[in-house]
Write a protein that holds these residues in place. Structure first.
Motif, mmCIF file in Angstrom:
data_model
loop_
_atom_site.group_PDB
_atom_site.id
_atom_site.type_symbol
_atom_site.label_atom_id
_atom_site.label_comp_id
_atom_site.label_asym_id
_atom_site.label_seq_id
_atom_site.Cartn_x
_atom_site.Cartn_y
_atom_site.Cartn_z
ATOM 1 N N HIS A 256 57.069 -21.314 26.797
ATOM 2 C CA HIS A 256 57.656 -21.700 25.518
ATOM 3 C C HIS A 256 58.823 -20.778 25.173
ATOM 4 O O HIS A 256 58.785 -19.579 25.462
ATOM 5 C CB HIS A 256 56.602 -21.658 24.410
ATOM 6 N N LYS A 257 59.837 -21.320 24.570
ATOM 7 C CA LYS A 257 61.051 -20.580 24.251
ATOM 8 C C LYS A 257 60.825 -19.425 23.302
ATOM 9 O O LYS A 257 61.599 -18.474 23.285
ATOM 10 C CB LYS A 257 62.090 -21.526 23.646
ATOM 11 N N ASP A 258 59.773 -19.456 22.531
ATOM 12 C CA ASP A 258 59.548 -18.442 21.497
ATOM 13 C C ASP A 258 58.747 -17.242 21.994
ATOM 14 O O ASP A 258 58.401 -16.375 21.196
ATOM 15 C CB ASP A 258 58.841 -19.066 20.293
ATOM 16 N N ARG B 192 62.027 -29.858 25.896
ATOM 17 C CA ARG B 192 63.186 -29.204 25.294
ATOM 18 C C ARG B 192 62.851 -27.872 24.644
ATOM 19 O O ARG B 192 63.745 -27.081 24.338
ATOM 20 C CB ARG B 192 63.844 -30.121 24.279
ATOM 21 N N ASN B 193 61.578 -27.561 24.449
ATOM 22 C CA ASN B 193 61.169 -26.284 23.861
ATOM 23 C C ASN B 193 60.716 -25.258 24.897
ATOM 24 O O ASN B 193 60.205 -24.197 24.534
ATOM 25 C CB ASN B 193 60.025 -26.498 22.869
ATOM 26 N N TYR B 194 60.905 -25.591 26.174
ATOM 27 C CA TYR B 194 60.368 -24.746 27.233
ATOM 28 C C TYR B 194 61.441 -24.304 28.227
ATOM 29 O O TYR B 194 62.303 -25.093 28.623
ATOM 30 C CB TYR B 194 59.252 -25.482 27.979
ATOM 31 N N LEU C 173 66.851 -23.353 27.528
ATOM 32 C CA LEU C 173 67.102 -24.537 26.718
ATOM 33 C C LEU C 173 68.580 -24.859 26.626
ATOM 34 O O LEU C 173 68.952 -26.026 26.427
ATOM 35 C CB LEU C 173 66.531 -24.326 25.317
#
Length: 126
Positions: free
Chosen positions: A98-100, A29-31, A52
């Motif tokens: 990664h989402k960040d 869920r963070n990717y 996401l």
């Protein structure tokens, strides 16, 4: 993060296949997840990506035929491929970042994805 793609095979033109990408080691869920493919003698090319929020982005060559999706509860991503053509023949790779990291969903080049699974072969016969 480890990714494992599976579901490839041999199919006739016009047929369908669904590829799966299982994610291990982190919650998916963070990717952002993506699919790429590489045909013999060609460079790896982008196929589709999903963020996401479930927003998707596709290469023009597969738009309307392929659908990318994800199931966070199963830590798995999918690529549903319909109306397959011989030119879709390639090794298909799933990838994640990664989402960040700050990339937009349209960052569709391989270097934008940090984690890769081993490929799965898709062969479409004419």
């Amino acid at each position: 993060v480890q990714l494992q793609a599976y579901g490839g095979g041999l199919v006739q033109a016009g047929g369908s296949l669904r590829l799966s990408c299982a994610v291990f080691g982190r919650t998916v869920r963070n990717y952002v997840m993506g699919w790429f493919r590489q045909a013999p003698g060609k460079e790896r090319e982008f196929v589709a990506a999903i963020n996401l929020s479930g927003n998707t982005f596709y290469a023009d060559s597969v738009k309307g035929r392929f659908t990318i999706s994800r199931d966070n509860a199963k830590n798995t991503g999918y690529l549903q491929m319909n109306s397959l053509k011989p030119e879709d023949t390639a090794i298909y790779y799933c990838a994640a970042r990664h989402k960040d990291l700050g990339y937009s969903l349209r960052s569709s080049y391989p270097a934008a994805f940090r984690y890769w699974g081993h490929g799965t072969q898709v062969t479409v016969s004419s």
